[in-house]
Design an enzyme around this catalytic site. Structure first.
Site, short mmCIF file in Angstrom:
data_model
loop_
_atom_site.label_atom_id
_atom_site.label_comp_id
_atom_site.label_asym_id
_atom_site.label_seq_id
_atom_site.Cartn_x
_atom_site.Cartn_y
_atom_site.Cartn_z
CE LYS A 1 -4.10 -2.29 2.00
NZ LYS A 1 -5.00 -2.27 3.37
CE LYS B 1 -13.84 -4.35 1.78
NZ LYS B 1 -13.64 -4.18 2.93
CE LYS C 1 -5.73 -9.05 -0.93
NZ LYS C 1 -5.25 -8.51 0.21
P1 TYM Z 1 -10.43 -6.47 5.14
O1 TYM Z 1 -11.47 -5.40 5.38
O2 TYM Z 1 -9.25 -6.12 4.13
O3 TYM Z 1 -10.94 -7.97 4.81
C1 TYM Z 1 -12.07 -8.39 5.76
C2 TYM Z 1 -11.91 -10.21 5.76
O4 TYM Z 1 -11.96 -10.63 4.38
C3 TYM Z 1 -10.78 -11.31 4.07
N1 TYM Z 1 -10.33 -11.31 2.43
C4 TYM Z 1 -10.61 -12.22 1.91
N2 TYM Z 1 -10.75 -13.44 1.79
C5 TYM Z 1 -10.52 -14.24 0.78
N3 TYM Z 1 -10.22 -13.84 -0.39
C6 TYM Z 1 -10.10 -12.50 -0.62
N4 TYM Z 1 -9.63 -12.10 -1.79
C7 TYM Z 1 -10.12 -11.67 0.45
N5 TYM Z 1 -9.88 -10.18 0.54
C8 TYM Z 1 -10.15 -10.16 2.03
C9 TYM Z 1 -9.69 -10.89 4.94
O5 TYM Z 1 -8.79 -11.77 5.03
C10 TYM Z 1 -10.59 -10.51 6.27
O6 TYM Z 1 -10.66 -11.82 7.12
N6 TYM Z 1 -7.45 -5.87 8.87
C11 TYM Z 1 -8.42 -6.65 8.56
C12 TYM Z 1 -9.56 -6.32 9.45
C13 TYM Z 1 -9.21 -6.31 11.02
C14 TYM Z 1 -9.44 -7.47 11.74
C15 TYM Z 1 -9.40 -7.09 13.00
C16 TYM Z 1 -9.63 -9.03 11.56
C17 TYM Z 1 -9.01 -5.36 11.70
N7 TYM Z 1 -9.19 -5.64 13.09
C18 TYM Z 1 -9.21 -7.99 14.07
C19 TYM Z 1 -9.65 -9.91 12.66
C20 TYM Z 1 -9.29 -9.41 13.83
C21 TYM Z 1 -8.70 -6.07 7.27
O7 TYM Z 1 -8.39 -5.05 6.73
O8 TYM Z 1 -9.63 -6.91 6.63
#
Ligand code: TYM
Length: 312
Positions: free
Chosen positions: A111, A209, A206
Site C-alpha cells: 500500500k 476492494k 486476489k
Molecule cells: P479486510 O477488511 O481487508 O477484509 C475482511 C476479511 O476478508 C478477508 N478477505 C479475503 N478472503 C478471501 N479472499 C479474498 N480475496 C479476500 N479479501 C479479503 C480478509 O482476510 C479479512 O478476514 N485488518 C483486517 C480487519 C481487521 C481484523 C481485526 C480482522 C481489523 N482488526 C481483528 C480480524 C481481527 C482487514 O483489513 O480486513
C-alpha cells in the site's frame, strides 16, 4: 466458552472474497463460541477517505453482517471506534512493537509503495498494532480471517508473547512460555476453501476492494445482471474440461472453488460434475449458483436500515 473476534473494514463494497474468506465462516461459530464481530472503521481511515461515505459504509457493513446471518442475540456486533479501549490498548502495545516488525508487513509495503512516502499516514504503518489490540483486548482464542491477514495474525501472536515476556513477570516464566500471563496468544482460523478468492480478471491476484476495475470482483450487493455479466466476461483459459489444483490454471481453480462454496457441494462432487464441462456450459451454472446464494442476503440487507443516531 472460547472467544472469537473478527472484523471487516467499511471501505468500498464488501465482495465475495470478504464473504467466503471471512463473514460466511463466522455464522456457524456463533453457536459454539462467544463471538464478537466488529466493523473496523478506524482501520478504514489509514488510507484517504470521505467522512460521509465512511459513516454510510459503516452502517451498510453492519446491515450486511446481519443479512449474512450474524445473529445479534448471539454475537456482539459493534463499531470499533465506539469502544475506546481499542485505541488505548493500541498505544500501550505500540510501545512494545519494534518498528522493524511493522516495516516487514507485506500489506504496508504494497500500500505504501503505491501511494509514496509523503502521502502515507503513519497509521498505515501502525495499522497491525491496532488489529493486535482488537484481538488481544478480548483475550481472544481464535480469529477467523482470510489468508491475507495471516501475517498480521502472526504479528499479533508475537506481540502477545513479547508483552507476556516483558511484563508478565514470574507468572509468565512459570508457565514456561505457554499460556499467557497478560495476553492469550490467539490462533488464526483460515478456511480450507475460500481463504484466497482471486480476481475475476487475473487468477494470480486476489479479489480486492481497491482493484481499479469493478469487473475484477463480485460485490455482495451486485444485481443479477451485473453478476451474470461479470461471469460472462471473466478470464478463463483455453484448456478443455475443468479441474481443480492445476497450477497452470489459476482461474479455473478459483471459479470451481467459488462454485463449490456458493453451491454448498463438496470439492469431490464439483470435480466430478465439472470434469466433462467446458467454459460455455460451466459459466451459466456458476452464475445461477451465485445469484441464488446471494439473493437472500441482498433482500435481507435492504431490510436492515440503520440511521445515524449520533455525530461522533
Ligand atoms: P479486510 O477488511 O481487508 O477484509 C475482511 C476479511 O476478508 C478477508 N478477505 C479475503 N478472503 C478471501 N479472499 C479474498 N480475496 C479476500 N479479501 C479479503 C480478509 O482476510 C479479512 O478476514 N485488518 C483486517 C480487519 C481487521 C481484523 C481485526 C480482522 C481489523 N482488526 C481483528 C480480524 C481481527 C482487514 O483489513 O480486513
Amino acid at each position: 466458552k472460547k472467544r472469537i473476534v473478527s472484523g471487516v473494514q467499511p471501505t468500498g463494497s464488501i465482495h465475495l472474497g470478504n464473504y467466503l474468506g471471512a463473514i460466511k465462516n463466522w455464522i456457524a461459530l456463533q453457536n459454539t463460541y462467544e463471538t464478537l464481530f466488529f466493523i473496523v472503521d478506524l482501520h478504514a481511515i489509514t488510507l484517504p477517505y470521505d467522512t460521509k461515505e465512511l459513516s454510510k459504509a459503516t452502517r451498510d457493513t453492519a446491515a450486511i453482517y446481519l443479512a449474512c446471518g450474524i445473529d445479534a442475540s448471539k454475537a456482539s456486533v459493534f463499531v470499533q471506534s465506539h469502544v475506546h479501549a481499542h485505541v488505548e490498548l493500541m498505544w500501550l502495545l505500540s510501545s512494545a512493537t519494534p518498528i522493524g516488525w511493522l516495516n516487514r508487513m507485506i500489506q504496508f509495503k504494497e500500500k505504501s509503495r503505491k501511494a509514496g512516502d509523503e502521502n502515507v499516514g503513519v497509521a498505515l504503518l501502525t495499522y497491525p498494532v491496532l488489529m493486535a489490540s482488537d484481538i488481544l483486548l478480548y483475550q481472544s482464542d481464535f480469529v477467523p480471517v482470510g489468508e491475507d491477514q495471516k501475517q498480521h495474525l502472526e504479528l499479533t501472536r508475537e506481540l502477545a508473547e513479547r508483552v507476556n515476556y516483558l511484563y508478565g513477570g514470574r507468572k509468565w516464566k512459570k508457565l514456561g512460555g505457554r499460556g499467557g500471563a497478560i495476553f492469550k496468544v490467539p490462533e488464526p482460523l483460515i478456511p480450507p476453501a475460500g481463504a484466497r478468492v482471486m480476481s475475476l480478471t487475473d487468477g494470480l491476484s486476489k479479489m480486492s476492494k481497491s482493484a481499479p476495475s469493478d469487473q475484477s470482483r463480485i460485490n455482495l450487493l451486485d444485481p443479477k445482471d451485473v453478476i451474470a455479466n461479470k461471469i460472462k466476461r471473466c478470464k478463463t483459459d483455453s484448456f478443455s474440461a475443468l479441474e481443480f489444483d492445476n497450477p497452470e490454471r489459476p482461474e479455473c481453480n478459483n471459479l470451481l472453488s467459488v462454485y463449490q462454496l456458493v453451491s454448498g457441494k463438496t470439492k469431490e462432487d464439483v470435480a466430478k460434475e465439472c470434469q466433462g464441462l467446458n467454459w460455455g456450459s460451466f459459466k451459466p451454472l456458476l452464475t445461477d449458483a451465485l445469484i441464488e446464494h446471494l439473493h437472500p442476503i441482498q433482500v435481507s440487507t435492504s431490510s436492515f436500515s440503520f440511521t445515524r443516531v449520533r455525530d461522533s
